[in-house]
Design a protein around this motif. Structure first.
Motif: not given
Length: 411
Positions: A290-294, A307-308, A314-315
């Motif tokens: 599980f991965l949260t990106l902010e 920008s997003v 990168n991820r």
């Protein structure tokens, strides 16, 4: 003697899943079955002496026939390999009403060889390839039983009184079982309970007020060589002497477990000159990530979408195969500038993704820089009429009428 300790399988969790074209099963169900298969294969390859399951086989109290079949296939595989299996009853295994069977009771009814079902608090002596093992079982307490007994004695207990009675009964029963153990044999307390002070993961803390708990000092008794716990999904080692351990859930259920390692414990009992020793280690499994990106976006950015996309690029390795939640925070003028189709395309390699926007609404003050709440109603009206360019004569007339109305309301 080597034992596997795991808990909280929760077959039937299908959040973030989809139907699998090859099997017809939900893909999240397959995630949990893959984790279970890894445990079974390890147990057989390593020739462990017992697989100890500490409760909550299914998500629902009424699992589907498919879920029961898949669970049974793996239990049978262990039993056919000559490995005893101990199934403790958890709260999700109990029926909603008394008189109905638990979700694992069928194994006891059919007397499946090598399979022990523990739905009552008692000591079981298990015969393993390395000798006898004592397992003191403490399944999830049935409050209805104690409540019915109290009512039969003319007692109407409040919820807090009933909770306290259950807690006292659990602690007393643990002590009774500990006192009955043969000190020459290895012994385990297997319990599906909430230990006071233990950390939680995806479980909701608000239910703690209504759930019975036990003090750590009431279970960390010297009579036990190892205390195997289920119920909380977060893996944790509460004490070392004796080891009191929550194995945690076998697979991640939701984002509350995003950073938690998942797997099972391997316990080894040895004797040296008549003295018992306990060693244990955690065997990590590579489950669904599980991965949260902010990302916070700012007014004035020439291309907020770019920008997003740069962050997502990168991820990209982390995103691939993961359940992803992307949280975007932005001022209101930026929101219409985002090209969502491009962002979704950048997330296409995720197992599942969701995008949440937190838009900061800008306050609108129609009366100018002065704060509206600092003005009286008449002052606000005067300012509004001036902004609208109303003539002085007309403004005077309207202000007079407004003053009359205000006086009438106040009287």
């Amino acid at each position: 003697m080597r034992i596997i300790h795991f808990a909280d399988l929760h077959l039937g969790v299908e959040t973030y899943g989809r139907p699998d074209a090859a099997t017809g099963l939900d893909t999240r169900l397959l995630d949990f079955l893959i984790a279970f298969d890894k445990l079974v294969d390890y147990a057989i390859a390593e020739k462990v002496d017992l697989v100890l399951f500490c409760g909550d086989a299914f998500k629902s109290r009424d699992p589907s026939q498919t879920q029961q079949r898949e669970f049974a296939r793996r239990i049978r595989k262990l039993a056919d390999a000559g490995i005893p299996v101990f199934l403790l009853t958890g709260n999700h295994d109990l029926p909603a009403t008394s008189g109905r069977a638990t979700s694992t009771e069928i194994y006891d009814t059919l007397r499946i060889p090598k399979v022990t079902v523990a739905s009552q608090a008692k000591v079981h002596t298990i015969e393993t390839a390395s000798g006898l093992l004592q397992v003191a079982a403490l399944p999830w307490p049935r409050k209805s039983t104690l409540e019915g007994k109290a009512q039969g004695e003319g007692q109407n207990l409040s919820s807090e009184e009933l909770k306290a009675k259950v807690e006292a009964a659990m602690s007393a029963r643990i002590r009774q079982m500990a006192d009955s153990l043969d000190p020459m044999l290895p012994s385990i307390l297997a319990a599906h309970i909430w230990v006071d002070g233990a950390a939680t993961a995806s479980e909701r803390k608000f239910i703690l007020g209504s759930e019975p708990t036990v003090m750590l000092s009431n279970i960390a008794l010297p009579a036990f060589d190892y205390v195997a716990l289920g119920h909380l999904h977060k893996r944790q080692e509460l004490t070392q002497n004796p080891p009191v351990i929550y194995s945690g859930s076998l697979e991640r259920l939701d984002f509350g477990e995003e950073r938690d390692d998942k797997g099972f414990y391997v316990i080894e009992f040895t004797k040296d000159g008549g003295r018992k020793h306990t060693d244990y280690h955690f065997h990590k499994l590579d489950g669904r990530r599980f991965l949260t990106l902010e990302k916070t976006l700012y007014e004035g950015e020439l291309d907020p979408t770019l920008s997003v996309l740069k962050m997502l690029t990168n991820r990209s390795d982390d995103i691939a195969g993961a359940v992803v939640q992307l949280k975007l925070k932005m001022p209101e003028p930026v929101a219409p500038l985002l090209r969502e189709a491009e962002i979704k395309n950048a997330l296409k390699d995720a197992y599942y993704f969701g995008i949440a926007r937190e838009v900061e609404r800008q306050a609108r003050n129609r009366l100018g820089a002065e704060h509206d709440e600092s003005l009286t109603p008449l002052q606000a009206l005067d300012k509004y009429l001036a902004m609208k360019g109303v003539s002085e004569a007309r403004k005077k007339e309207l202000m007079s009428k407004a003053a009359e109305l205000m006086a009438e309301v106040e009287s």
